[in-house]
Write a protein that holds these residues in place. Structure first.
Motif, PDB file in Angstrom:
ATOM      1  N   VAL A   1      11.232   8.856  -1.708  1.00 18.95           N
ATOM      2  CA  VAL A   1      12.615   8.694  -1.257  1.00 18.95           C
ATOM      3  C   VAL A   1      12.628   8.272   0.209  1.00 18.95           C
ATOM      4  CG1 VAL A   1      13.423  10.525  -2.815  1.00 18.95           C
ATOM      5  CG2 VAL A   1      12.965  11.081  -0.431  1.00 18.95           C
ATOM      6  N   GLU A   2      13.670   7.555   0.585  1.00 17.33           N
ATOM      7  CA  GLU A   2      13.880   7.209   1.987  1.00 17.33           C
ATOM      8  C   GLU A   2      15.365   7.419   2.269  1.00 17.33           C
ATOM      9  OE1 GLU A   2      11.085   6.650   3.391  1.00 17.33           O
ATOM     10  OE2 GLU A   2       9.838   5.843   1.781  1.00 17.33           O
ATOM     11  N   ALA A   3      15.664   8.213   3.300  1.00 16.72           N
ATOM     12  CA  ALA A   3      17.052   8.460   3.696  1.00 16.72           C
ATOM     13  C   ALA A   3      17.248   7.845   5.075  1.00 16.72           C
ATOM     14  CB  ALA A   3      17.334   9.950   3.726  1.00 16.72           C
TER      15      ALA A   3
ATOM     16  N   TYR B   1      -7.433  -0.161  -1.085  1.00 14.89           N
ATOM     17  CA  TYR B   1      -8.850  -0.307  -1.394  1.00 14.89           C
ATOM     18  C   TYR B   1      -9.588   0.897  -0.820  1.00 14.89           C
ATOM     19  CZ  TYR B   1     -13.236  -2.628  -2.316  1.00 14.89           C
ATOM     20  OH  TYR B   1     -14.469  -2.931  -2.805  1.00 14.89           O
ATOM     21  N   GLU B   2      -9.549   2.005  -1.578  1.00 14.09           N
ATOM     22  CA  GLU B   2     -10.239   3.227  -1.159  1.00 14.09           C
ATOM     23  C   GLU B   2     -11.391   3.475  -2.104  1.00 14.09           C
ATOM     24  OE1 GLU B   2      -7.855   6.521   0.563  1.00 14.09           O
ATOM     25  OE2 GLU B   2      -6.326   5.779  -0.800  1.00 14.09           O
ATOM     26  N   ARG B   3     -12.264   4.412  -1.755  1.00 14.55           N
ATOM     27  CA  ARG B   3     -13.367   4.753  -2.653  1.00 14.55           C
ATOM     28  C   ARG B   3     -12.819   5.630  -3.772  1.00 14.55           C
ATOM     29  NH1 ARG B   3     -18.014   7.760  -1.364  1.00 14.55           N
ATOM     30  NH2 ARG B   3     -17.436   7.678   0.827  1.00 14.55           N
TER      31      ARG B   3
ATOM     32  N   PRO C   1       0.816  -1.211   0.000  1.00 15.75           N
ATOM     33  CA  PRO C   1       0.000   0.000   0.000  1.00 15.75           C
ATOM     34  C   PRO C   1       0.853   1.266   0.000  1.00 15.75           C
ATOM     35  CG  PRO C   1       0.010  -0.984   2.187  1.00 15.75           C
ATOM     36  CD  PRO C   1       0.869  -1.863   1.324  1.00 15.75           C
ATOM     37  N   GLU C   2       2.157   1.109   0.241  1.00 11.57           N
ATOM     38  CA  GLU C   2       3.080   2.244   0.274  1.00 11.57           C
ATOM     39  C   GLU C   2       4.488   1.679   0.207  1.00 11.57           C
ATOM     40  OE1 GLU C   2       4.747   3.718   3.694  1.00 11.57           O
ATOM     41  OE2 GLU C   2       5.083   1.556   3.794  1.00 11.57           O
ATOM     42  N   GLY C   3       5.495   2.547   0.115  1.00  8.24           N
ATOM     43  CA  GLY C   3       6.841   2.046  -0.134  1.00  8.24           C
ATOM     44  C   GLY C   3       7.779   1.968   1.061  1.00  8.24           C
ATOM     45  N   THR C   4       7.507   2.748   2.102  1.00 11.89           N
ATOM     46  CA  THR C   4       8.480   2.884   3.184  1.00 11.89           C
ATOM     47  C   THR C   4       8.773   1.562   3.913  1.00 11.89           C
ATOM     48  OG1 THR C   4       7.566   5.079   3.477  1.00 11.89           O
ATOM     49  CG2 THR C   4       9.049   4.319   5.200  1.00 11.89           C
ATOM     50  N   ALA C   5       7.723   0.836   4.285  1.00  8.22           N
ATOM     51  CA  ALA C   5       7.916  -0.398   5.053  1.00  8.22           C
ATOM     52  C   ALA C   5       8.789  -1.381   4.269  1.00  8.22           C
ATOM     53  CB  ALA C   5       6.563  -1.021   5.396  1.00  8.22           C
TER      54      ALA C   5
ATOM     55  N   ARG D   1      -7.941   9.842  -6.648  1.00  7.60           N
ATOM     56  CA  ARG D   1      -7.837   8.730  -5.703  1.00  7.60           C
ATOM     57  C   ARG D   1      -8.183   7.430  -6.409  1.00  7.60           C
ATOM     58  NH1 ARG D   1     -10.777   9.510  -0.195  1.00  7.60           N
ATOM     59  NH2 ARG D   1     -12.538   8.525  -1.179  1.00  7.60           N
ATOM     60  N   GLN D   2      -7.206   6.552  -6.471  1.00  3.38           N
ATOM     61  CA  GLN D   2      -7.397   5.276  -7.157  1.00  3.38           C
ATOM     62  C   GLN D   2      -7.045   4.118  -6.230  1.00  3.38           C
ATOM     63  OE1 GLN D   2      -5.705   7.448 -11.122  1.00  3.38           O
ATOM     64  NE2 GLN D   2      -5.024   5.360 -10.779  1.00  3.38           N
ATOM     65  N   ARG D   3      -7.377   2.925  -6.703  1.00  7.08           N
ATOM     66  CA  ARG D   3      -7.033   1.735  -5.909  1.00  7.08           C
ATOM     67  C   ARG D   3      -5.649   1.220  -6.279  1.00  7.08           C
ATOM     68  NH1 ARG D   3     -13.075  -0.952  -5.547  1.00  7.08           N
ATOM     69  NH2 ARG D   3     -13.758   0.526  -3.946  1.00  7.08           N
TER      70      ARG D   3
ATOM     71  N   TYR E   1       4.080   5.093  11.737  1.00  4.43           N
ATOM     72  CA  TYR E   1       5.530   5.058  11.996  1.00  4.43           C
ATOM     73  C   TYR E   1       6.181   6.416  12.196  1.00  4.43           C
ATOM     74  CZ  TYR E   1       5.447   5.090   6.758  1.00  4.43           C
ATOM     75  OH  TYR E   1       5.191   5.335   5.433  1.00  4.43           O
ATOM     76  N   TYR E   2       5.429   7.501  12.047  1.00  2.00           N
ATOM     77  CA  TYR E   2       6.073   8.813  12.125  1.00  2.00           C
ATOM     78  C   TYR E   2       6.406   9.238  13.546  1.00  2.00           C
ATOM     79  CZ  TYR E   2       4.834   9.393   7.239  1.00  2.00           C
ATOM     80  OH  TYR E   2       4.723   9.230   5.890  1.00  2.00           O
ATOM     81  N   SER E   3       7.446  10.053  13.626  1.00  2.00           N
ATOM     82  CA  SER E   3       7.797  10.734  14.874  1.00  2.00           C
ATOM     83  C   SER E   3       8.433  12.053  14.452  1.00  2.00           C
ATOM     84  CB  SER E   3       8.800   9.903  15.673  1.00  2.00           C
ATOM     85  OG  SER E   3       9.959   9.691  14.894  1.00  2.00           O
TER      86      SER E   3
HETATM   87  P1  HAM Z   1       0.888   8.775   1.984  1.00  5.25           P
HETATM   88  O1  HAM Z   1       0.541  10.124   2.487  1.00  5.25           O
HETATM   89  O2  HAM Z   1       0.029   7.660   2.381  1.00  5.25           O
HETATM   90  O3  HAM Z   1       2.378   8.521   2.441  1.00  5.25           O
HETATM   91  O4  HAM Z   1       0.945   8.813   0.415  1.00  5.25           O
HETATM   92  C1  HAM Z   1       1.787   9.732  -0.254  1.00  5.25           C
HETATM   93  C2  HAM Z   1       1.071  10.302  -1.460  1.00  5.25           C
HETATM   94  O5  HAM Z   1       0.583   9.275  -2.312  1.00  5.25           O
HETATM   95  C3  HAM Z   1      -0.160  11.124  -1.147  1.00  5.25           C
HETATM   96  O6  HAM Z   1       0.168  12.428  -0.766  1.00  5.25           O
HETATM   97  C4  HAM Z   1      -0.908  11.096  -2.471  1.00  5.25           C
HETATM   98  O7  HAM Z   1      -0.379  12.066  -3.362  1.00  5.25           O
HETATM   99  C5  HAM Z   1      -0.588   9.714  -2.986  1.00  5.25           C
HETATM  100  N1  HAM Z   1      -1.696   8.790  -2.741  1.00  5.25           N
HETATM  101  C6  HAM Z   1      -1.996   8.138  -1.597  1.00  5.25           C
HETATM  102  N2  HAM Z   1      -3.096   7.382  -1.754  1.00  5.25           N
HETATM  103  C7  HAM Z   1      -3.526   7.558  -3.015  1.00  5.25           C
HETATM  104  C8  HAM Z   1      -4.607   7.045  -3.799  1.00  5.25           C
HETATM  105  N3  HAM Z   1      -5.480   6.160  -3.300  1.00  5.25           N
HETATM  106  N4  HAM Z   1      -4.729   7.453  -5.088  1.00  5.25           N
HETATM  107  C9  HAM Z   1      -3.848   8.328  -5.615  1.00  5.25           C
HETATM  108  N5  HAM Z   1      -2.799   8.839  -4.926  1.00  5.25           N
HETATM  109  C10 HAM Z   1      -2.633   8.465  -3.657  1.00  5.25           C
HETATM  110  C11 HAM Z   1       3.059   7.368   2.193  1.00  5.25           C
HETATM  111  O8  HAM Z   1       2.713   6.538   1.408  1.00  5.25           O
HETATM  112  C12 HAM Z   1       4.404   7.298   2.911  1.00  5.25           C
HETATM  113  N6  HAM Z   1       5.019   6.006   2.577  1.00  5.25           N
HETATM  114  C13 HAM Z   1       5.284   8.460   2.528  1.00  5.25           C
HETATM  115  C14 HAM Z   1       6.617   8.412   3.207  1.00  5.25           C
HETATM  116  C15 HAM Z   1       7.774   7.990   2.693  1.00  5.25           C
HETATM  117  N7  HAM Z   1       6.852   8.758   4.462  1.00  5.25           N
HETATM  118  C16 HAM Z   1       8.135   8.554   4.739  1.00  5.25           C
HETATM  119  N8  HAM Z   1       8.701   8.068   3.662  1.00  5.25           N
END
Ligand code: HAM
Length: 413
Positions: free
Chosen positions: A130-132, A114-116, A81-85, A121-123, A262-264
């Protein structure tokens, strides 16, 4: 037979959108590499427990939005669902911390939630991020914020607002949480349905709820920045000082908390008012506790991700992906010569199209028009005999006979 369609919440990217997409990722790659980041590509799916432990079971992402399935080997897997983990998982797995004390990665690709679905906003959506890893200095926070901002600026995206906040470490946050719950308890009946359940296990999320009712309720709520200890306050002050040095304008927003556990310390979002409800283009922050959570390593880290589709919606100027030249040839003899000319143009980096079959001059020019090219190259018996080409400027309606090298030079101008 029923014609199949792309699944709800997914989109094909082609034509002009593909040109935008490529321009965005190519520019991002240039910017990230200029800051010394190198690419990492992690798998699209991971063990489900990575996201549960990394992002947090109480988050919307983990509790409601994951694409989780059991594979044929009975493993529970989840489309990322995201890249950091995943980046942190890889960094720990390969013990990168033992090889270098500061690691800077960038990545791009599909994420799944799985969002509306709605505009922006897409699925399945794409992120660049980036991750440092390995640096606790507030200069890193400011530099990463500046890098993302400069990327968006380079893409010609204006009217952006950088919102920053500090949510402190675990201790300050626990203290603040209690204060916030005390503030919310007497007014909990007025919260929206989501926040009514959130308010006990994840009360900070109430602060950035978009529901107007909740926005009203939190007016006058205690500020998290007041709950920070001296060290955390000093860190945040330094981040702001460096943002000034790097020329990034920002707004302090004490209600900004982000949706992942996970943020702080420093958190931030870059927002626009041009995308309606989905106005967050980019979000990120510090996650000093995540490496402890996933691998028992006390390694500080900072990162961000931006939604490529959202950037695409804001992008106005980008290089077109239409070819520049259409080659038209006449007569059997000219065919091989014409393909040789196409080869030379392509080697010089000129986007070139060529007719595969012999057509009339009129039909070929019509095709050139339809392709939207600026130039046509015409090759007939005479050009073949003289080892030349006719270069036609379609907009100016001018033409000249040139050697292939001259035509290449003219097109590269
Ligand atoms: P996030 O805020 O969940 O953060 O997603 C980052 C960006 O992804 C959002 O600001 C938005 O532009 C885009 N995004 C999220 N969900 C959707 C969606 N359903 N459809 C289209 N665009 C979307 C993260 O994902 C963290 N991993 C960011 C991060 C990296 N924090 C630290 N390192």
């Amino acid at each position: 037979m029923k014609l199949l369609k792309a699944v709800r919440g997914t989109k094909d990217i082609f034509g002009e959108d593909a040109a935008k997409y490529n321009y965005i990722v190519n520019t991002a790659r240039e910017v990230f590499e200029a800051y010394g980041y190198s690419m990492i590509k992690t798998p699209i799916f991971e063990e489900t427990s990575l996201f549960k432990r990394g992002i947090g079971e109480g988050t919307d992402v983990v509790s409601k939005e994951m694409y989780t399935f059991t594979d044929r080997g009975e493993r529970s897997l989840t489309l990322r669902p995201e890249g950091t983990a995943a980046v942190v998982r890889s960094y720990l797995e390969h013990k990168i911390y033992g090889k270098e004390d500061f690691t800077k990665y960038y990545y791009m690709g599909s994420m799944f939630r799985y969002e509306r679905p709605q505009a922006g906003r897409q699925r399945e959506f794409n992120q660049l991020g980036v991750e440092a890893l390995g640096e606790a200095s507030p200069i890193l926070d400011a530099e990463v914020i500046a890098m993302g901002y400069k990327l968006l600026e380079k893409l010609g995206i204006t009217d952006l607002e950088v919102n920053i906040n500090s949510i402190g470490g675990n201790e300050s946050r626990t203290k603040y949480r209690e204060n916030l719950i005390n503030f919310l308890t007497p007014v909990k009946e007025e919260l929206c349905e989501d926040c009514a359940t959130r308010y006990e296990n994840n009360p900070l999320r109430v602060l950035d709820c978009k529901n107007p009712k909740c926005k009203e309720v939190i007016v006058g709520a205690p500020k998290i920045t007041d709950a920070l200890n001296d060290e955390e306050k000093a860190h945040f002050e330094e981040v702001k000082r460096y943002l000034d040095i790097f020329g990034v304008k920002y707004v302090e927003n004490s209600n900004l908390v982000r949706g992942l556990d996970y943020y702080s310390s420093t958190v931030y979002e870059i927002v626009t008012n041009k995308l309606g409800a989905q106005g967050t283009v980019l979000g990120g922050g510090r996650y000093d506790g995540l490496l402890t959570q996933l691998g028992n390593k006390e390694i500080p880290a900072f990162g961000f991700a931006a939604g490529i589709e959202r950037i695409m919606m804001l992008l106005e100027d980008y290089p077109s992906n239409t070819p520049e030249v259409h080659i038209v040839w006449m007569g059997e003899e000219a065919e091989a010569y014409a393909f040789g000319v196409a080869d030379k143009l392509r080697s010089a980096g000129i986007k070139t199209n060529i007719e595969f079959v012999k057509k009339s001059m009129k039909a070929s020019m019509k095709k050139a028009d339809k392709l939207g090219v600026n130039y046509a190259i015409i090759i007939g018996d005479q050009e073949l005999a003289e080892n030349k080409v006719v270069l036609k400027n379609l907009a100016e309606r001018t033409q000249e006979t040139l050697s292939v090298d001259e035509a290449v030079a003219e097109l590269l101008k």
